[in-house]
Write an enzyme that holds these catalytic residues in place. Sequence first.
Site, PDB file in Angstrom:
ATOM      1  N   ASP A   1       0.805  -1.228   0.000  1.00  0.00           N
ATOM      2  CA  ASP A   1       0.000   0.000   0.000  1.00  0.00           C
ATOM      3  C   ASP A   1       0.838   1.279   0.000  1.00  0.00           C
ATOM      4  O   ASP A   1       0.327   2.343   0.308  1.00  0.00           O
ATOM      5  CB  ASP A   1      -0.906   0.021   1.244  1.00  0.00           C
ATOM      6  CG  ASP A   1      -2.219  -0.712   1.003  1.00  0.00           C
ATOM      7  OD1 ASP A   1      -2.605  -0.891  -0.171  1.00  0.00           O
ATOM      8  OD2 ASP A   1      -2.859  -1.107   2.003  1.00  0.00           O
TER       9      ASP A   1
ATOM     10  N   LYS B   1      -0.332   4.639  -1.160  1.00  0.00           N
ATOM     11  CA  LYS B   1      -1.272   5.487  -0.421  1.00  0.00           C
ATOM     12  C   LYS B   1      -0.642   6.793   0.059  1.00  0.00           C
ATOM     13  O   LYS B   1      -1.353   7.694   0.493  1.00  0.00           O
ATOM     14  CB  LYS B   1      -1.850   4.720   0.785  1.00  0.00           C
ATOM     15  CG  LYS B   1      -2.918   3.690   0.413  1.00  0.00           C
ATOM     16  CD  LYS B   1      -3.496   3.039   1.661  1.00  0.00           C
ATOM     17  CE  LYS B   1      -4.541   1.979   1.300  1.00  0.00           C
ATOM     18  NZ  LYS B   1      -4.998   1.243   2.501  1.00  0.00           N
TER      19      LYS B   1
ATOM     20  N   HIS C   1      -3.544   4.146  -5.797  1.00  0.00           N
ATOM     21  CA  HIS C   1      -2.413   3.723  -4.962  1.00  0.00           C
ATOM     22  C   HIS C   1      -1.718   2.472  -5.502  1.00  0.00           C
ATOM     23  O   HIS C   1      -0.521   2.279  -5.281  1.00  0.00           O
ATOM     24  CB  HIS C   1      -2.837   3.531  -3.489  1.00  0.00           C
ATOM     25  CG  HIS C   1      -3.509   2.218  -3.174  1.00  0.00           C
ATOM     26  ND1 HIS C   1      -4.856   2.003  -3.335  1.00  0.00           N
ATOM     27  CD2 HIS C   1      -3.019   1.052  -2.683  1.00  0.00           C
ATOM     28  CE1 HIS C   1      -5.155   0.763  -2.955  1.00  0.00           C
ATOM     29  NE2 HIS C   1      -4.064   0.164  -2.553  1.00  0.00           N
TER      30      HIS C   1
HETATM   31  P1  C2E Z   1     -10.527  -1.964  -1.752  1.00  0.00           P
HETATM   32  O1  C2E Z   1     -12.000  -2.088  -1.620  1.00  0.00           O
HETATM   33  O2  C2E Z   1      -9.964  -1.880  -3.108  1.00  0.00           O
HETATM   34  O3  C2E Z   1     -10.072  -0.728  -0.912  1.00  0.00           O
HETATM   35  C1  C2E Z   1      -8.762  -0.272  -0.964  1.00  0.00           C
HETATM   36  C2  C2E Z   1      -8.533   0.713   0.099  1.00  0.00           C
HETATM   37  O4  C2E Z   1      -9.409   1.838  -0.087  1.00  0.00           O
HETATM   38  C3  C2E Z   1      -8.874   0.224   1.489  1.00  0.00           C
HETATM   39  O5  C2E Z   1      -7.789  -0.480   2.020  1.00  0.00           O
HETATM   40  C4  C2E Z   1      -9.143   1.523   2.215  1.00  0.00           C
HETATM   41  O6  C2E Z   1      -7.942   2.185   2.570  1.00  0.00           O
HETATM   42  C5  C2E Z   1      -9.826   2.349   1.157  1.00  0.00           C
HETATM   43  N1  C2E Z   1     -11.307   2.257   1.234  1.00  0.00           N
HETATM   44  C6  C2E Z   1     -12.079   1.371   0.582  1.00  0.00           C
HETATM   45  N2  C2E Z   1     -13.400   1.625   0.854  1.00  0.00           N
HETATM   46  C7  C2E Z   1     -13.427   2.672   1.707  1.00  0.00           C
HETATM   47  C8  C2E Z   1     -14.500   3.428   2.342  1.00  0.00           C
HETATM   48  O7  C2E Z   1     -15.684   3.136   2.209  1.00  0.00           O
HETATM   49  N3  C2E Z   1     -14.112   4.456   3.154  1.00  0.00           N
HETATM   50  C9  C2E Z   1     -12.822   4.787   3.331  1.00  0.00           C
HETATM   51  N4  C2E Z   1     -12.565   5.824   4.129  1.00  0.00           N
HETATM   52  N5  C2E Z   1     -11.788   4.124   2.750  1.00  0.00           N
HETATM   53  C10 C2E Z   1     -12.101   3.088   1.935  1.00  0.00           C
HETATM   54  P2  C2E Z   1      -8.014  -1.549   3.153  1.00  0.00           P
HETATM   55  O8  C2E Z   1      -8.844  -0.969   4.229  1.00  0.00           O
HETATM   56  O9  C2E Z   1      -6.689  -2.074   3.544  1.00  0.00           O
HETATM   57  O10 C2E Z   1      -8.807  -2.719   2.501  1.00  0.00           O
HETATM   58  C11 C2E Z   1      -8.174  -3.623   1.661  1.00  0.00           C
HETATM   59  C12 C2E Z   1      -9.193  -4.433   0.939  1.00  0.00           C
HETATM   60  O11 C2E Z   1      -9.914  -5.238   1.877  1.00  0.00           O
HETATM   61  C13 C2E Z   1     -10.246  -3.624   0.216  1.00  0.00           C
HETATM   62  O12 C2E Z   1      -9.792  -3.215  -1.044  1.00  0.00           O
HETATM   63  C14 C2E Z   1     -11.355  -4.653   0.095  1.00  0.00           C
HETATM   64  O13 C2E Z   1     -11.069  -5.574  -0.927  1.00  0.00           O
HETATM   65  C15 C2E Z   1     -11.257  -5.383   1.411  1.00  0.00           C
HETATM   66  N6  C2E Z   1     -12.170  -4.770   2.385  1.00  0.00           N
HETATM   67  C16 C2E Z   1     -11.883  -3.870   3.344  1.00  0.00           C
HETATM   68  N7  C2E Z   1     -12.987  -3.562   4.047  1.00  0.00           N
HETATM   69  C17 C2E Z   1     -14.008  -4.256   3.504  1.00  0.00           C
HETATM   70  C18 C2E Z   1     -15.404  -4.365   3.808  1.00  0.00           C
HETATM   71  O14 C2E Z   1     -15.925  -3.727   4.738  1.00  0.00           O
HETATM   72  N8  C2E Z   1     -16.134  -5.233   3.036  1.00  0.00           N
HETATM   73  C19 C2E Z   1     -15.571  -5.934   2.039  1.00  0.00           C
HETATM   74  N9  C2E Z   1     -16.355  -6.775   1.320  1.00  0.00           N
HETATM   75  N10 C2E Z   1     -14.264  -5.857   1.717  1.00  0.00           N
HETATM   76  C20 C2E Z   1     -13.492  -5.040   2.461  1.00  0.00           C
HETATM   77  C1  SIN Z   2      -4.035  -1.212   9.047  1.00  0.00           C
HETATM   78  O1  SIN Z   2      -2.938  -0.714   9.342  1.00  0.00           O
HETATM   79  O2  SIN Z   2      -4.619  -1.954   9.841  1.00  0.00           O
HETATM   80  C2  SIN Z   2      -4.666  -1.001   7.702  1.00  0.00           C
HETATM   81  C3  SIN Z   2      -4.056   0.020   6.799  1.00  0.00           C
HETATM   82  C4  SIN Z   2      -4.583  -0.146   5.388  1.00  0.00           C
HETATM   83  O3  SIN Z   2      -4.443  -1.207   4.786  1.00  0.00           O
HETATM   84  O4  SIN Z   2      -5.153   0.796   4.867  1.00  0.00           O
HETATM   85 FE    FE Z   3      -4.277  -1.648  -1.184  1.00  0.00          FE
HETATM   86 FE    FE Z   4      -3.358  -2.961   3.110  1.00  0.00          FE
END
Ligand code: C2E
Ligand code: SIN
Ligand code: FE
Ligand code: FE
Length: 376
Positions: free
Chosen positions: A235, A238, A263
């Site tokens: 990441d 980011k 990112h």
């Molecule tokens: P992703 O969906 O491609 O999201 C990539 C990153 O975008 C996330 O990394 C987070 O930093 C940001 N992001 C995504 N959605 C939101 C949002 O609604 N609000 C905010 N403020 N930021 C957002 P992160 O957290 O490390 O998540 C990595 C991956 O894990 C995500 O990739 C997704 O594939 C999965 N993931 C995380 N949370 C959820 C969730 O609540 N539900 C599902 N189904 N997948 C999730």
């Molecule tokens: C974490 O440090 O727990 C999550 C950070 C990220 O993947 O956005």
């Molecule tokens: Fe990522």
């Molecule tokens: Fe991550």
Amino acid sequence: MKKNSGSSVDIPAEELLKIIFEFASKLAHENDLDQLHLLMAEMGRSLTLADRCTLWIADPAEQTLWTKIAHGMNRIAIPIDSGLVGAAYRSGEAISIDDAYKDSRFNPAVDQKTGYRTYSILCIPIRNAEQEIVGVYQAVNKQANPSHFTEKDITYLSLAATYTGQSMEKAILYSELIESQKEIIMTMGNIGESRSRETGQHVKRVAAYSYLIAKGSGLSEEEARLIELASPMHDIGKVAVPDAILNKPGKLTDIEFDTMKTHAEIGYSIFKKSKRRILQAAALIARDHHEKWDGSGYPAGRSGDDIHLYGRIVAIADVFDALCSKRPYKEAWPLEKILQLIQSERGKHFDPVLVDVFFNHLDEIQAIKGQYADKN
Ligand code: C2E
Ligand code: SIN
Ligand code: FE
Ligand code: FE
Ligand code: SIN
Ligand code: SIN
């Protein structure tokens, strides 16, 4: 230095050559400092027919000489001026004594602690390439009758000391290089994460999960370690995403999410020119960790085997950890729900084979989760 004469109890020349060749090839292939240390001690023991041989390494800053008795065990340290070992270190001379207890310089403290009885003792200073003394070889209790070390033993152990002094230093330097590399990588990975108010534990867990999945999917130890080292940087891109988006407490708008998605590509462009294997791997992982097996991911919409294997591995590790964690925009999920999601994404988001590997190693995954728990 005391000279010994009398019946020869040295190893014959051809046996000596055999020992040297055997250890030289073992030492050359050993990267683990602990193992190297023990191998060198073992080489000294074989060369002198001693009952025990210890390799003491000087730590001038701490004013100690330290050693490892067994792999993984803590170090044992003695004061740098203690006993016959210390005397050899300070004088730079070999010391050979038939009965240690008759020499006032001998320090029986280690014997007292271990219940061992030292009779004959041979101490040879170890010098590095610059001829500075960096440690001491100590052979104890010649396994022969009469039980004393000979001139040949001194010659052989000095030979070993010359070799050891140089390879030891290289090994220590090498391990420091690896350790600093790891530290830099973790630090860089944390840059990507820290601004999103998350703990540094995330990168460590993702590294550990990724290693486990890599190993479980049949990759070599070396390649699994490579992925472990590179995955913390998934990441890093980011850094280019504004705080307001990164730390938004709620759901992202489509436009905000488009910015967030950059990112992956940005992380790739940070590392793609590097010729270092770790950073090449990091580039591919950054690029592909949000691709999905069915082609519905980003940035390129690659599918199946077109997604780099490292990216497919880290995708599972990253999502598992993201779901286990509280984010500014979501609560942590219960484990059962997470496992259901990963299973239901088998062949959709995730490589089906890797999902199976993940479930085959669930116990270890959970152990890592416990080991690197977020502190708050
Ligand atoms: P992703 O969906 O491609 O999201 C990539 C990153 O975008 C996330 O990394 C987070 O930093 C940001 N992001 C995504 N959605 C939101 C949002 O609604 N609000 C905010 N403020 N930021 C957002 P992160 O957290 O490390 O998540 C990595 C991956 O894990 C995500 O990739 C997704 O594939 C999965 N993931 C995380 N949370 C959820 C969730 O609540 N539900 C599902 N189904 N997948 C999730
Ligand atoms: C974490 O440090 O727990 C999550 C950070 C990220 O993947 O956005
Ligand atoms: Fe990522
Ligand atoms: Fe991550
Ligand atoms: C060694 O230098 O032989 C061992 C270093 C260590 O285990 O920390
Ligand atoms: C030891 O075995 O720890 C040292 C004994 C000595 O060198 O006097």
